[in-house]
Design an enzyme around this catalytic site. Structure first.
Site, PDB file in Angstrom:
ATOM      1  N   CYS A 269      69.852  15.724   0.584  1.00  0.00           N
ATOM      2  CA  CYS A 269      71.070  16.291  -0.156  1.00  0.00           C
ATOM      3  C   CYS A 269      71.910  17.209   0.165  1.00  0.00           C
ATOM      4  O   CYS A 269      71.384  18.235   0.447  1.00  0.00           O
ATOM      5  CB  CYS A 269      70.592  16.638  -1.710  1.00  0.00           C
ATOM      6  SG  CYS A 269      69.594  15.316  -2.549  1.00  0.00           S
TER       7      CYS A 269
ATOM      8  N   HIS B 201      54.323   7.508   7.555  1.00  0.00           N
ATOM      9  CA  HIS B 201      53.158   6.677   7.287  1.00  0.00           C
ATOM     10  C   HIS B 201      52.824   5.763   8.385  1.00  0.00           C
ATOM     11  O   HIS B 201      53.727   5.119   8.925  1.00  0.00           O
ATOM     12  CB  HIS B 201      53.180   5.883   5.868  1.00  0.00           C
ATOM     13  CG  HIS B 201      53.535   6.697   4.572  1.00  0.00           C
ATOM     14  ND1 HIS B 201      52.679   7.474   4.130  1.00  0.00           N
ATOM     15  CD2 HIS B 201      54.871   6.681   4.169  1.00  0.00           C
ATOM     16  CE1 HIS B 201      53.173   7.981   3.015  1.00  0.00           C
ATOM     17  NE2 HIS B 201      54.519   7.554   2.893  1.00  0.00           N
TER      18      HIS B 201
ATOM     19  N   SER C 152      65.434  17.638  -0.119  1.00  0.00           N
ATOM     20  CA  SER C 152      64.585  16.333  -0.534  1.00  0.00           C
ATOM     21  C   SER C 152      63.162  16.421  -0.017  1.00  0.00           C
ATOM     22  O   SER C 152      62.531  17.208  -0.047  1.00  0.00           O
ATOM     23  CB  SER C 152      65.739  15.322  -0.290  1.00  0.00           C
ATOM     24  OG  SER C 152      65.174  14.142  -0.789  1.00  0.00           O
TER      25      SER C 152
END
Length: 268
Positions: free
Chosen positions: A144, A121, A116
């Site tokens: 996953c 940020h 994944s």
């Protein structure tokens, strides 16, 4: 603890998606406009895209992943972002990676992640009137398969200056065993807190809001001890009058409680 004999025999690939999302906040008092600019510049340099890439690379190693692609960007006037696409490695250890126990601290990083992504940020900002400046980092680790992103918690919290941490962990989807029965989670979990080192738990006041039936876990953390000198940027409390110290301390604590509880508090 889930032993080797309790592993689920699956029909195929483990399709469960495990997502860890959290916000880390650093609070600071900047007395003048110049100090505000210097604080933003300091944060922008300390947590630029290059540094964040190194942090996320260690996260991938901790959880057990191959890094497929990295995109990173520094922004003008401030802030940075990093996104990693990852894929799962073969787990060679007999140790079940989802046991409800703390992951490694920064000085004990090993290797491992999953299929994944990892993103971060940053959002440096300052209050225009009362001298409060904040730095927020939003981090998402989504995997996953068998591996849990919770193993990276200790490392991530200690990689940032974390006054407040707000975390969400959710397991989505299902995977089938060899008899066709659907499994909506593949590991035991009572609280995100159990994945934190004891030394970390002792530093923070923590509350949980969990929805066990939906495999949703939410934990908030705020530092217990308050030392004004830790929140003054390029200044010392000795330079301030007693009245100034009280006013600044009140502003900082109010800011922290508003972020911790997610609501604006009435002016006192």
């Amino acid at each position: 603890m889930i032993g080797k004999e309790l592993k689920i025999k699956l029909q195929g690939f483990n399709n469960l998606t495990k997502s860890l999302s959290f916000n880390i906040y650093d609070i600071c008092y900047t007395q003048t406009e110049r100090q505000q600019r210097e604080y933003i510049a300091y944060i922008d340099n300390a947590y630029n895209a290059e540094r964040l890439t190194k942090i996320l690379t260690h996260v991938a190693n901790i959880i057990g992943a191959n890094i497929l692609n990295i995109a990173h960007q520094d922004y003008d006037p401030q802030g940075a972002s990093v996104t990693m696409l990852i894929s799962e490695e073969e787990i060679k250890s007999d140790t079940w990676p989802n046991t409800e126990e703390p992951g490694p601290l920064p000085d004990t990083v090993v290797a491992h992640l999953d299929k994944s992504h990892i993103t971060v940020h940053t959002y440096p900002e300052s209050h225009p009137d009362n001298g409060i400046s904040t730095f927020r980092a939003d981090i998402d680790v989504s995997t996953c398969g068998r591996i849990s992103p919770l193993r990276a918690l200790n490392y991530l919290i200690h990689s940032f200056e974390s006054d407040i941490v707000i975390m969400d962990y959710r397991v989505r989807g299902f995977t089938r065993d060899t008899l066709g029965c659907k499994h909506y989670i593949d590991h035991k979990i009572n609280s995100i807190q159990n994945y934190l080192a004891r030394s970390t738990r002792e530093m923070y006041q923590m509350i949980d809001v969990n929805v066990y039936q939906e495999n949703i876990f939410h934990t908030k953390m705020v530092l217990k001890e308050f030392d004004l000198d830790n929140y003054l940027f390029n200044a010392s409390s000795e330079e301030l009058s007693q009245l100034e110290r009280r006013k600044i301390e009140h502003r900082l604590k109010k800011e922290m409680m508003e972020i911790f509880y997610g609501q604006n508090l009435a002016r006192l």
